[in-house]
Design a protein around this motif. Sequence first.
Motif, PDB file in Angstrom:
ATOM      1  N   HIS A 161       0.821  -1.206   0.000  1.00 10.41           N
ATOM      2  CA  HIS A 161       0.000   0.000   0.000  1.00 10.41           C
ATOM      3  C   HIS A 161       0.861   1.266   0.000  1.00 10.41           C
ATOM      4  N   GLY A 181       0.873   3.739  -3.042  1.00  4.76           N
ATOM      5  CA  GLY A 181       0.577   5.100  -2.615  1.00  4.76           C
ATOM      6  C   GLY A 181       1.567   6.096  -3.193  1.00  4.76           C
ATOM      7  N   ALA A 192     -10.810   6.256   2.169  1.00  2.57           N
ATOM      8  CA  ALA A 192     -10.526   5.573   0.908  1.00  2.57           C
ATOM      9  C   ALA A 192     -11.694   5.690  -0.058  1.00  2.57           C
ATOM     10  N   ILE A 195      -4.160  10.306   0.402  1.00  2.12           N
ATOM     11  CA  ILE A 195      -3.216   9.303  -0.096  1.00  2.12           C
ATOM     12  C   ILE A 195      -2.043   9.173   0.862  1.00  2.12           C
ATOM     13  N   LEU A 215      -3.129   7.278   4.049  1.00  2.00           N
ATOM     14  CA  LEU A 215      -3.402   5.869   3.757  1.00  2.00           C
ATOM     15  C   LEU A 215      -2.109   5.102   3.499  1.00  2.00           C
ATOM     16  N   ALA A 216      -1.174   5.733   2.801  1.00  2.00           N
ATOM     17  CA  ALA A 216       0.076   5.055   2.453  1.00  2.00           C
ATOM     18  C   ALA A 216       0.974   4.838   3.666  1.00  2.00           C
ATOM     19  N   TYR A 230      -6.567   3.366  -6.543  1.00  2.00           N
ATOM     20  CA  TYR A 230      -5.888   3.300  -5.249  1.00  2.00           C
ATOM     21  C   TYR A 230      -6.894   3.446  -4.109  1.00  2.00           C
ATOM     22  N   GLY A 231      -7.832   4.355  -4.248  1.00  2.00           N
ATOM     23  CA  GLY A 231      -8.834   4.519  -3.215  1.00  2.00           C
ATOM     24  C   GLY A 231      -9.737   3.305  -3.082  1.00  2.00           C
ATOM     25  N   HIS A 239      -5.056   0.809  -1.722  1.00  2.06           N
ATOM     26  CA  HIS A 239      -4.640   1.284  -0.399  1.00  2.06           C
ATOM     27  C   HIS A 239      -4.618   0.180   0.647  1.00  2.06           C
TER      28      HIS A 239
END
Length: 430
Positions: A232, A236, A299, A342, A345-346, A401-402, A406
């Motif tokens: 992730h 990210g 996300a 982002i 989350l990353a 990614y969302g 993620h």
Amino acid sequence: MAQQHGRPLAVLTSLFFMWGLITSLNDILIPHLKALFSLSYVEAMLVQFCFFMAYFVVSLPAGWLLQRLGYQRGLVVGLGTIGVGCLLFYPAAGAHAYPLFLGALFVLAAGVTLLQVAANPYVTLLGEPETASSRLNLTQAFNSLGATVGPMVGAVAILGAADHAVGAQADPSSVQGPYLVLAGLLFLLAVVVAWVRLPDPRRLVEAQQAELRGSAASADAGEQGSLWAHRHLVLGAVAIFAYVGAEVSIGSLLVNLMGEPAIAGLSAAEAGKWLSLYWGAAMVGRFIGSALMRKVSAARVLAAAGLVNAALIALAIAVSGPVAMWSLLAVGLFNSIMFPTIFALALEGLGALTSRGSGLLCMAIVGGAIVPLAQALLADHWGLLPSFAVPLVCYLYIAHYGGWGHQPAGPAVTEPAEPLRAPRAAAQGA
């Protein structure tokens, strides 16, 4: 907790504002320097290439410097470096030399990079981990406020000269005054930061450790493992690359696009003022997003924003005319939550690897150098409006990614996030 961290959050917010203003001024410099030096789109986009390439070159050394100097001194050095970069615009304009402008932008961006490497993860630590995305969105709303003010100031002080240069040679000195004022403000802010007492990042990490695992928690538990094992985080970094690239591409070319007769036929100065809507919408969206993500998964909000932006760009390319202008300006509203979301989350679950993960994500900001150059290449050969297909693809990846990218698939790390390691020197601000 909120009162305890109120002062450092206020200091960080002022830094977010300043680098937002400085970064958005590039969108005003591009059409001005394009007219001044009779540049192609690719040549003009070297402004963004040099600015954002600094993130790639400086991010890792910035992390090392923060460890040596400490967090607070690092912020002061970063502000001073930006100020020096602003001062370098004066001799660049005096010499009428495009390469000197690019060199000044690189120096300026090196200072911004140092601030970014420090500030983003630090904000995630000033409160509960569950609200890190919301907190970043709130502080970066002021980054967007600075980015909104930048084009308004630049349109009056800089682009006015480009509009009066039809049939004559543009005056490069129009950039000297604004950047001298910025240099003075930055040096003043550096003095303020040097005097304000900031908490030691190590102590904040230890406080989270005590809350989650008790005072006997091991400080080394999160050191093991490779960054590349955290799927992730890697995905990210690609999302940060795509987001910054798309946002910068659109902002850089909107003034030129709004000047085309088939779109809006605006003068450069008038288009520069409208550009403030692009960044102003991002500011409004960050306040809305900060509240929304207290109830809706960050996300999910990110995935929805990516899909909406892809649809807006597709509409602009298909319809053209004033609809294209308004659709692209509206992209700013949905850009708003992307970078901080982002980022948070990353970094989720990285523990003591967070400082290194933050450096990797800041290196990915080099997308602001590469993606605009790719779009400029297409603009020179296919036309300006069709070239916006490049950021469209970027937003589709962000939506992915969302939606899926993620989700962590690397080794579990239970250690709380550590944004910066700054032994000894960091205690100077405690």
